[in-house]
Enzyme design. Structure first.
Site, short mmCIF file in Angstrom:
data_model
loop_
_atom_site.label_atom_id
_atom_site.label_comp_id
_atom_site.label_asym_id
_atom_site.label_seq_id
_atom_site.Cartn_x
_atom_site.Cartn_y
_atom_site.Cartn_z
N THR A 405 0.88 -1.17 -0.12
CA THR A 405 0.13 0.10 0.08
C THR A 405 0.96 1.32 0.09
O THR A 405 2.01 1.31 0.35
CB THR A 405 -0.93 0.09 1.25
OG1 THR A 405 -1.60 -1.19 1.18
CG2 THR A 405 -1.83 1.34 1.40
N THR A 423 -3.47 0.98 -2.88
CA THR A 423 -3.03 -0.64 -2.51
C THR A 423 -3.18 -1.76 -3.78
O THR A 423 -4.22 -1.74 -4.34
CB THR A 423 -3.60 -1.07 -1.38
OG1 THR A 423 -3.35 -2.35 -0.97
CG2 THR A 423 -5.20 -1.15 -1.56
N ASP A 445 -8.86 -9.63 2.13
CA ASP A 445 -9.38 -8.71 3.09
C ASP A 445 -10.69 -9.02 3.59
O ASP A 445 -11.37 -8.35 4.65
CB ASP A 445 -9.28 -7.27 2.65
CG ASP A 445 -8.05 -6.61 2.87
OD1 ASP A 445 -7.02 -7.37 3.41
OD2 ASP A 445 -7.73 -5.26 2.73
N SER A 469 -11.61 -2.68 4.21
CA SER A 469 -10.40 -1.86 4.31
C SER A 469 -10.33 -1.37 5.53
O SER A 469 -11.07 -1.08 6.38
CB SER A 469 -10.12 -0.84 2.98
OG SER A 469 -8.89 -0.29 3.31
N SER A 470 -8.69 -1.10 5.92
CA SER A 470 -8.46 -0.20 6.94
C SER A 470 -7.97 1.05 6.58
O SER A 470 -7.25 1.78 7.30
CB SER A 470 -7.37 -1.03 7.92
OG SER A 470 -7.65 -2.12 8.20
N GLY A 491 0.12 0.05 5.85
CA GLY A 491 0.29 -0.69 7.11
C GLY A 491 -0.61 -1.63 7.59
O GLY A 491 -0.96 -2.07 8.66
#
Ligand code: GLU
Length: 585
Positions: A405, A423, A445, A469-470, A491
């Site tokens: 990412t 990403t 994910d 997603s984060s 990350g």
């Protein structure tokens, strides 16, 4: 004000308190050990500019963006040039084969828009895509090959953003990347290092040919790389736009690579690509101290979790807490625990599950969550709460994501801003290389197990669904409404903690953006309290253990890039853990 912001305001957001982070990563999949070496550089200095600025993961990408800004281009023009060069010089992290979230600020209209260019699951995918004989498959068994490749969103996102916010001709934005792909660019030391740690590329012919020498060793750091196939892809999109990617020969090649993989074929079909759409979304915004912080709504969990952390922490006077103290890390970790517990239970693609977004950000709800944070003792493992408006109890399911990412921060001369997190998921994604770019493995994910404890997992696979997603591209505004800060990071699920740390360091502790980014990373994802290995924070392990924290020293290779207002101009910061720079005029 956006619709969502109105809803939040009605809920009394003006009084919103804030907090910080975390969640459990023990998972159904055994991810390989963290492969992300920190470059360990601490030589980065604060960048200053009067007019415009770019902060991104590679100097060549930053130069490409600046070239567009110098020519009178908008932040989005610069973003497109940056993304295309990153695809070339930081190929393991992002590109046309992946997805992205863009938060854009239009200064003239004082309008913030979100663009969700997340990958989607193929129409033929089922909830058991990652199950075998009733059990979740291992991450390592699905990451390489076609199974986890989602429909890429980046090409459509770039085009949509350009139509809305571009000033320069589309074709001009491709020139820097085409020139580098044809004339050559140096193999980055970081890419070389990551290749040394990778075991899968050697097995994928196209990627092997591009990245490795004939004897199978990674091409040397500093050696000149060419990517004529990528140059050809760029010329095709330059001429014909994103349709060339989604309907033409490129789409055919992507589908063929995914479906014909010998050991791990996927189900991506031409119709999945032809039907792909970017989602335009209202940002999630909430007050923090005297600022207004805006993030992405689902399909990312990043915006909700960061705002929840801030909301909980707003009940504390962080300016009275010493940066780098055990108390500071304790509070960050506890807020993280609570936010990650909710994320795990409640957040997924909101077109498929009923995500109680307003409830999760409700000030009274967050005040209650904040009361669970003690000054002396860690919660250990936090349970998800029941936010107002929650109708269905979803079960959580999580595994760790690593490495693939990149974050781009841009401000142009008109004050427009881009906060783009982009990403291909794992480093080098699926390792499938088509027409000079790598395809993502973003479908990992999703929750591998569609049910847990007898309940449906919010983040289960479904046709057309976006995996949670984060990623947390963020924009912060001052109380006069002016743009104050642009920030984000790669990350995996730690992104939320990295971004929260940087917001607290700048907004509560008045650090400049470079110092805030360089500050050691720490936090909890509702598992152990993680502290960045090899930093001054190691000394905090004992005091934190005495407060009941299970402490782990780990590599926490953020890739934070940010731009913050400084007087009449801007200051920029690039993460010392990676190869990026911030630069402006
Ligand atoms: N796939 C992850 C996400 O969308 C990001 C992975 C990374 O940051 O390396 O949240």
């Amino acid at each position: 004000m956006s619709h969502t912001a109105h809803r939040l305001a009605r809920l009394g957001f003006a009084a919103l308190l804030w907090t910080a982070l975390c969640q459990p990563l023990q998972a159904q999949t055994d991810r390989p050990a963290e492969p992300e070496p920190s470059t360990g550089r601490s030589d980065k200095v604060l960048a200053l500019a009067q007019r415009h600025m770019v902060a991104a993961a590679h100097p060549l990408a930053v130069e490409a963006g600046l070239k567009m800004l110098d020519a009178g281009g908008s932040a989005v023009d610069a973003m497109i040039a940056v993304q295309l060069v990153l695809n070339l010089v930081e190929p393991q992290a992002s590109g046309l084969g992946g997805g992205a979230f863009l938060l854009h600020y239009d200064a003239a209209r004082r309008e913030i828009r979100g663009y969700d260019g997340r990958e989607t699951a193929p129409a033929a995918a089922t909830a058991t895509l990652f199950m075998r004989e009733g059990k979740p498959m291992q991450f390592r068994d699905v990451v390489t090959g076609g199974r986890a490749v989602g429909t890429p969103g980046v090409a459509r996102l770039l085009e949509r953003a350009h139509r809305r916010h571009g000033k320069l001709p589309w074709a001009a934005l491709f020139e820097p990347a085409i020139a580098l792909a044809e004339k050559g660019y140096p193999m980055s030391p970081r890419v070389h290092q990551l290749l040394l740690r990778d075991q899968a590329i050697a097995g994928e012919a196209a990627a092997r040919k591009h990245f490795l020498d004939a004897d199978g060793t990674p091409k040397a750091a500093g050696s000149t790389m060419h990517n004529p196939e990528f140059a050809e892809t760029l010329r095709t999109l330059q001429r014909g736009g994103a349709d060339e990617f989604y309907r033409g020969g490129i789409a055919r090649d992507i589908v063929a690579a995914v479906r014909s993989h010998p050991t791990n074929p996927g189900m991506l079909a031409p119709e999945d690509l032809a039907r792909y759409e970017v989602r335009e979304v209202d940002p999630l915004c909430a007050p923090y101290r005297s600022y207004r912080v805006c993030g992405m709504p689902p399909s990312s969990s990043g915006g909700i979790a960061v705002l929840q952390m801030l909301g909980m922490l707003s009940h504390r006077d962080l300016s009275a807490v010493t940066p780098g103290s055990a108390q500071a890390i304790h509070l960050l970790a506890e807020a993280g625990r609570l936010a990650y517990a909710d994320r795990d239970r409640w957040v997924a693609d909101d077109r498929f599950v009923d995500v109680p977004v307003a409830g999760l950000l409700d000030p009274a709800y967050l005040a209650g969550r904040a009361r669970m944070i003690s000054d002396e003792r860690s919660l250990g493992r936090a349970e998800a709460g029941t936010p107002p408006g929650a109708h269905v109890a979803h079960a959580g399911d999580e595994h760790e994501e690593i490495a693939g990412t990149s974050h781009v921060a841009i401000v142009d001369a008109a004050g427009n801003a881009v906060s783009l997190t982009t990403t291909i998921e794992n480093f080098f994604g699926s390792r499938l290389m088509v027409r000079g770019f790598l395809l993502n493995n973003q479908l990992t994910d999703f929750s591998f197990n569609p049910r847990q404890d007898g309940r449906p997992a919010a983040n289960a696979v479904a046709p057309g669904k976006r995996p949670r997603s984060s990623m947390a591209p963020t924009l912060v505004f001052g109380n006069n409404g002016d743009l104050h800060l642009v920030v984000g990071s790669p990350g995996g699920s730690r992104i939320i903690n990295y971004v929260a740390k940087t917001l607290i360091a700048t907004l509560d502790w008045n650090m400049d953006i470079q110092s805030a980014i360089a500050l050691p990373n720490a936090g909890s994802r509702n598992g152990p309290t993680e502290i960045e290995r090899g930093t001054a924070y190691a000394g905090l392990a004992e005091p934190l253990r005495a407060m009941g924290h299970e402490v782990q020293l780990v590599d926490m290779t953020s890739g934070l890039h940010g731009i913050m207002r400084a007087g009449k101009g801007w200051q920029g910061g690039a993460d010392p853990r990676r190869e990026g720079i911030a630069k402006g005029r």
